[in-house]
Design a protein around this motif. Sequence first.
Motif, short mmCIF file in Angstrom:
data_model
loop_
_atom_site.label_atom_id
_atom_site.label_comp_id
_atom_site.label_asym_id
_atom_site.label_seq_id
_atom_site.Cartn_x
_atom_site.Cartn_y
_atom_site.Cartn_z
N VAL A 152 1.10 -1.29 0.04
CA VAL A 152 0.17 -0.30 -0.23
C VAL A 152 0.51 1.17 -0.22
N ASN A 202 2.76 1.66 -3.77
CA ASN A 202 2.01 2.24 -5.07
C ASN A 202 0.60 2.51 -4.48
N PRO A 203 0.14 3.56 -3.58
CA PRO A 203 -1.40 3.79 -2.53
C PRO A 203 -2.16 3.53 -4.05
N ARG A 204 -2.33 4.59 -4.96
CA ARG A 204 -3.06 4.40 -5.43
C ARG A 204 -3.68 2.90 -6.81
N GLN A 205 -2.80 2.43 -6.26
CA GLN A 205 -2.92 1.24 -7.76
C GLN A 205 -2.58 0.77 -7.01
N HIS A 248 -3.19 -4.07 -6.42
CA HIS A 248 -3.76 -4.47 -7.78
C HIS A 248 -3.28 -6.45 -6.95
#
Length: 116
Positions: free
Chosen positions: A35, A38-41, A43
């Motif tokens: 998290v 890559n907080p925005r993505q 997957h």
Amino acid sequence: MNATSERLNLLLARLLLGCIWGSLVLLTVGVILVVIENPRQIHPLPLLSPAELLSRMRIARGEVLVNLGLLVILLTPIVRVVTLAIYFLTRKEGKYGLVSLLTLFLLLSDLFAALR
């Protein structure tokens, strides 16, 4: 139940709890790092093969820690059977040692078949 089997049960309980807690810590820290990295993505994380996992161990990335946590929890039954086999063979209880080794063989053959 005699004192020796009580000690064995205590050892196995501690071993299993240690594996579960270790896996939980690795999974939790790994997810937190994923998290943060890559907080925005967010997957689905790729499942790494053992070779990929070993090659990426130098990098403390979230996905590596998550995969390592999964590996720890998957190897827990194998660790338990190895512990039992050692216990029975050192106590010269051949019948139970043989059953433990046969169980270990089956677990490992399934593991290697799944990795192909």
